[in-house]
Design an enzyme around this catalytic site. Structure first.
Site, PDB file in Angstrom:
ATOM      1  N   TYR A   1       0.944  -1.325   0.130  1.00  0.00           N
ATOM      2  CA  TYR A   1      -0.063   0.086  -0.014  1.00  0.00           C
ATOM      3  C   TYR A   1       0.798   1.132  -0.034  1.00  0.00           C
ATOM      4  O   TYR A   1       2.059   1.320   0.618  1.00  0.00           O
ATOM      5  CB  TYR A   1      -0.726   0.046   1.226  1.00  0.00           C
ATOM      6  CG  TYR A   1      -1.812   1.405   1.456  1.00  0.00           C
ATOM      7  CD1 TYR A   1      -2.904   1.210   0.817  1.00  0.00           C
ATOM      8  CD2 TYR A   1      -1.054   2.456   1.959  1.00  0.00           C
ATOM      9  CE1 TYR A   1      -3.649   2.642   0.768  1.00  0.00           C
ATOM     10  CE2 TYR A   1      -1.967   3.622   1.980  1.00  0.00           C
ATOM     11  CZ  TYR A   1      -3.195   3.789   1.450  1.00  0.00           C
ATOM     12  OH  TYR A   1      -3.662   4.702   1.524  1.00  0.00           O
TER      13      TYR A   1
ATOM     14  N   GLU B   1      -3.321   7.512  -4.637  1.00  0.00           N
ATOM     15  CA  GLU B   1      -3.117   6.199  -3.675  1.00  0.00           C
ATOM     16  C   GLU B   1      -3.070   5.129  -4.677  1.00  0.00           C
ATOM     17  O   GLU B   1      -3.869   4.886  -5.636  1.00  0.00           O
ATOM     18  CB  GLU B   1      -4.673   6.051  -2.793  1.00  0.00           C
ATOM     19  CG  GLU B   1      -4.626   4.855  -2.117  1.00  0.00           C
ATOM     20  CD  GLU B   1      -6.089   4.542  -1.249  1.00  0.00           C
ATOM     21  OE1 GLU B   1      -6.978   4.130  -2.115  1.00  0.00           O
ATOM     22  OE2 GLU B   1      -6.135   4.524  -0.042  1.00  0.00           O
TER      23      GLU B   1
END
Ligand code: ADP
Ligand code: MG
Length: 385
Positions: free
Chosen positions: A108, A196
């Site tokens: 992530y 993101e």
């Protein structure tokens, strides 16, 4: 403003941030051709401005070109429901095909603006592919946070710190550092508010690549980026928000039942708080700004009434530069033109308040005039109960 994954990936490529080959398919035949081009397999991905597509059935693997065509047909036009869309889901109008990647690990990575430190902050975690909120709740120690000094930019040591925290080694480590530096450059140059990459992937071959990409932009910076503005997809924005932006009004859709017309964001917050305090909740708020014209007020009122969730309206205006008589005239004109079928509570204060109140009283309309903010909130909440 938010953009689609396929658009975000175009920007990544512009900045030499690694991401798998991908193309938008416009019809089933094209989906077949692209899949052939990719070597006979592809990942078929629904493009909506919401995450969680994988679990909702918006990301599917095509093992051959015919299957890709079939998946395209099933996906285009479907109403895709994910954790982030709400129960009604979103209609899929664009389908993107990505070259499949052999995934070794899913990580992530995100960049955002931390308002507390006023710095671009990098969040990274070895727990990719899942929602970061979940990681933050269960295993917060698995998230690394690095704040970047705007004067210095992203330092080499910081990029290495993040790459290290992600467990990258050897060639992957080097790729990871370049990835971070290029992504930082994109973030700053394009006035992003959020990027993101979830998941950031290490492939079986040891390459680092962005499998998914979500980018949000600071609306105030868009004037500098016509290329980004061209990515705007009005289908993904609430109808009333689009309409309001035409008149330079800020409309925010919420999920309660009281429509709010206010001037200034601070007053909007106070208005919503007091509605909640009195036991109801706002359906929206529309900020007409500090110096709206009568016409803007009229449009604002019309847009609020257009929202079907609105069971009553609270107009809360503090006249500073804005004059209460102008607001009153705008309301009266709008009400006469469209007719109002819900209770409207008006609280005016400040410049020309007496003239404003007189216009409302003389209009013959059935408006509820409130003495102050508390009185206004109580009256509007009582009217929906
Ligand atoms: P969302 O976050 O909306 O669910 P993603 O693009 O992150 O959509 O895709 C969900 C999952 O699908 C990823 O975590 C990954 O496991 C898989 N996936 C997506 N794209 C690819 C690809 N090109 N190759 C292999 N797997 C993929
Ligand atoms: Mg994702």
């Amino acid at each position: 403003m938010n953009i689609h994954e396929y658009q975000a990936k175009e920007l990544l490529r512009q900045y030499k941030v690694a991401t798998p080959d991908g193309k938008v398919a416009h019809d089933a035949e094209e989906a077949r051709m692209i899949t052939k081009e990719f070597g006979g397999a592809s990942v078929v991905k629904a493009q909506i401005h919401a995450g969680g597509r994988g679990k909702g059935g918006g990301v599917k693997f095509a093992t051959d070109p015919d299957k890709a065509a079939e998946l395209f047909k099933a996906m285009i036009g479907m109403q895709l429901v994910t954790k982030q869309t709400g129960a009604e889901g979103r209609k899929v109008r664009t389908v993107f095909l990505s070259k499949p990647v052999d995934i070794e690990r899913e990580l992530y990575l995100s960049f955002l603006v931390d308002r507390v430190t006023s710095r671009i902050t990098i969040l990274a975690s070895t727990e990719g592919g899942v929602e970061i909120e979940e990681v933050a709740e269960k295993t917060p120690e698995k998230i690394v946070k690095v704040a970047v000094d705007p004067a210095l930019g992203l330092n080499g040591f910081q990029a290495r710190q993040v790459a290290f925290a992600l467990g990258l080694e050897g060639n992957s480590f080097k790729q990871g550092v370049v990835f971070l530096q290029n992504l930082y450059k994109l973030f700053v140059e394009k006035d992003c508010s959020m990027v993101e990459i979830n998941p950031l992937v290490i492939t079986k071959q040891g390459d680092v690549t962005a499998l998914d990409a979500k980018i949000g932009f600071d609306d105030n910076g868009l004037v500098r980026h016509p290329d980004v503005l061209a990515y705007r997809d009005l289908n993904e924005e609430a109808e009333e928000e689009v309409e309001a932006s035409k008149y330079n009004l800020n409309f925010i859709k919420l999920d309660g039942s009281i429509g709010c017309m206010v001037n200034g964001a601070g007053l909007a917050m106070a208005t919503m708080d007091i509605i909640k305090y009195c036991g109801s909740s706002p359906a929206n708020f529309l900020d007409v700004g500090g110096s709206a014209t009568e016409d803007a007020v009229k449009n604002a009122f019309r847009i609020i009434l257009q929202d079907k969730a609105v069971k009553a309206v609270l107009v809360n205006i503090f006249g500073g530069i804005m004059r209460c008589d102008i607001v009153a005239s705008g309301i009266v004109n709008a009400a006469k033109e469209i007719g109002i079928k819900v209770p409207v509570v008006v609280r005016l204060e400040g410049t020309n308040v007496e003239e404003g109140k007189k216009i409302l009283a003389d209009s013959g309309l059935n408006l509820i005039v409130a003495a102050d903010l508390k009185d206004a909130a109580e009256k509007v909440v009582a009217s929906v109960k």
